[in-house]
Design a protein around this motif. Structure first.
Motif, mmCIF file in Angstrom:
data_model
loop_
_atom_site.group_PDB
_atom_site.id
_atom_site.type_symbol
_atom_site.label_atom_id
_atom_site.label_comp_id
_atom_site.label_asym_id
_atom_site.label_seq_id
_atom_site.Cartn_x
_atom_site.Cartn_y
_atom_site.Cartn_z
ATOM 1 N N HIS A 98 6.685 -13.992 -1.439
ATOM 2 C CA HIS A 98 4.815 -13.846 -1.700
ATOM 3 C C HIS A 98 5.130 -15.117 -0.444
ATOM 4 N N ALA A 101 5.470 -13.848 2.518
ATOM 5 C CA ALA A 101 4.323 -13.240 3.668
ATOM 6 C C ALA A 101 2.969 -13.961 3.890
ATOM 7 N N HIS A 102 2.819 -14.869 3.604
ATOM 8 C CA HIS A 102 1.908 -16.133 3.705
ATOM 9 C C HIS A 102 2.165 -17.192 4.848
ATOM 10 N N ALA A 104 5.744 -16.910 6.379
ATOM 11 C CA ALA A 104 6.813 -16.869 7.365
ATOM 12 C C ALA A 104 7.226 -17.862 8.238
ATOM 13 N N SER A 136 3.931 1.323 3.431
ATOM 14 C CA SER A 136 3.235 0.417 4.157
ATOM 15 C C SER A 136 1.968 0.638 4.929
ATOM 16 N N GLU A 144 -2.217 -7.521 3.381
ATOM 17 C CA GLU A 144 -1.752 -9.858 3.531
ATOM 18 C C GLU A 144 -2.263 -10.491 2.570
ATOM 19 N N ALA A 151 1.448 -7.905 -1.089
ATOM 20 C CA ALA A 151 1.190 -8.504 0.141
ATOM 21 C C ALA A 151 2.748 -8.842 0.435
ATOM 22 N N TRP A 152 3.636 -9.009 -0.141
ATOM 23 C CA TRP A 152 4.858 -9.232 0.141
ATOM 24 C C TRP A 152 5.737 -8.334 0.302
ATOM 25 N N HIS A 154 4.319 -5.397 1.809
ATOM 26 C CA HIS A 154 3.566 -5.095 3.385
ATOM 27 C C HIS A 154 4.342 -5.731 3.940
ATOM 28 N N TRP A 155 4.452 -7.491 3.818
ATOM 29 C CA TRP A 155 5.134 -8.167 4.880
ATOM 30 C C TRP A 155 6.516 -7.528 4.652
ATOM 31 N N GLN A 158 7.165 -4.268 7.092
ATOM 32 C CA GLN A 158 6.642 -4.771 8.562
ATOM 33 C C GLN A 158 8.130 -5.144 9.446
ATOM 34 N N GLN A 159 8.460 -5.873 8.372
ATOM 35 C CA GLN A 159 9.751 -6.740 9.064
ATOM 36 C C GLN A 159 10.909 -5.500 9.307
#
Length: 225
Positions: A98, A101-102, A104, A136, A144, A151-152, A154-155, A158-159
């Motif tokens: 978490h 995600a905000h 990184a 996602s 995000e 939120a995480w 999705h992060w 995406q990574q």
């Protein structure tokens, strides 16, 4: 949040800080009693260690990102650390994800030990979509900023899609972990060489073995002599 720092090279600070986050219903004291601190000390891993007593209440209050940032990560940068790793067990791994995600861009990487994958409704969404990657793509812009695990997820998705992993993510769990179905959705997103499964359940004995394996073979291990 209770914190404790261990410096393994005398008073001189290392360039890398490793932050350990405990599972639910545990505390930083368990990292001593369960041998985690000794394992790091014995291997002379070239890092400083900080134990951060995040709790389930921080997760429920949705303040874990704020507390980690204000009390742990930002002060570490201000002190001159050049690389910060978050390693968490179960709910601690959930909190590490978490935070990533905000923020990184402030982390060198994560080590997820038997991560708690989140609530059933979110996992059902992901499975229905065919995995975290397709899920996602269905999410609205700005996800995000969500305060739940979406939120995480999705992060992380995406990574995985980008494939560059500027914030490295390593994963370890037991083959009989009670959260293994949800954990598989996480590990499917990661490079196979960064995923480790060893015999064991969702318990300290398994986590200790995974921890020692990561210290011996992972990215922060001591260089060979």
């Amino acid at each position: 949040m209770r914190l404790r720092t261990e410096l393994f090279a005398g008073p001189a600070r290392r360039d890398t800080l490793l932050v350990l986050l405990p599972p639910a219903l545990a505390s930083i004291d368990d990292f001593y009693s369960q041998g985690f601190v000794d394992a790091l000390r014995q291997r002379k891993v070239p890092v400083d260690l900080l134990l951060a007593d995040t709790s389930g209440q921080h997760v429920l209050d949705k303040t874990v990102v704020e507390h980690l940032h204000r009390q742990v990560v930002q002060p570490a940068w201000d002190c001159g650390y050049r690389a910060i790793w978050l390693a968490g067990i179960s709910l601690g791994a959930f909190s590490a994800l978490h935070y990533a995600a905000h923020h990184a861009d402030l982390l060198a990487g994560l080590y997820l030990l038997s991560p708690y994958p989140g609530t059933g409704d979110v996992l059902d969404e992901i499975r229905t979509a065919g995995g975290a990657g397709p899920w996602s793509q269905l999410q609205p812009a700005g996800i995000e900023a969500r305060t739940d695990e979406r939120a995480w997820w999705h992060w992380l998705a995406q990574q995985s899609a980008q494939g560059t992993w500027p914030t490295a993510v390593y994963f370890g769990t037991g083959t009989n972990d009670r959260f293994q179905r949800g954990q598989a959705l996480i590990s499917d997103l990661l490079p196979p060489e960064r995923v480790c499964r060893l015999p064991g359940m969702h318990q300290w004995a398994t986590w200790k073995t995974l921890w020692e394996d990561w210290l011996d073979h992972g990215p922060i291990r001591s260089p060979p002599r």
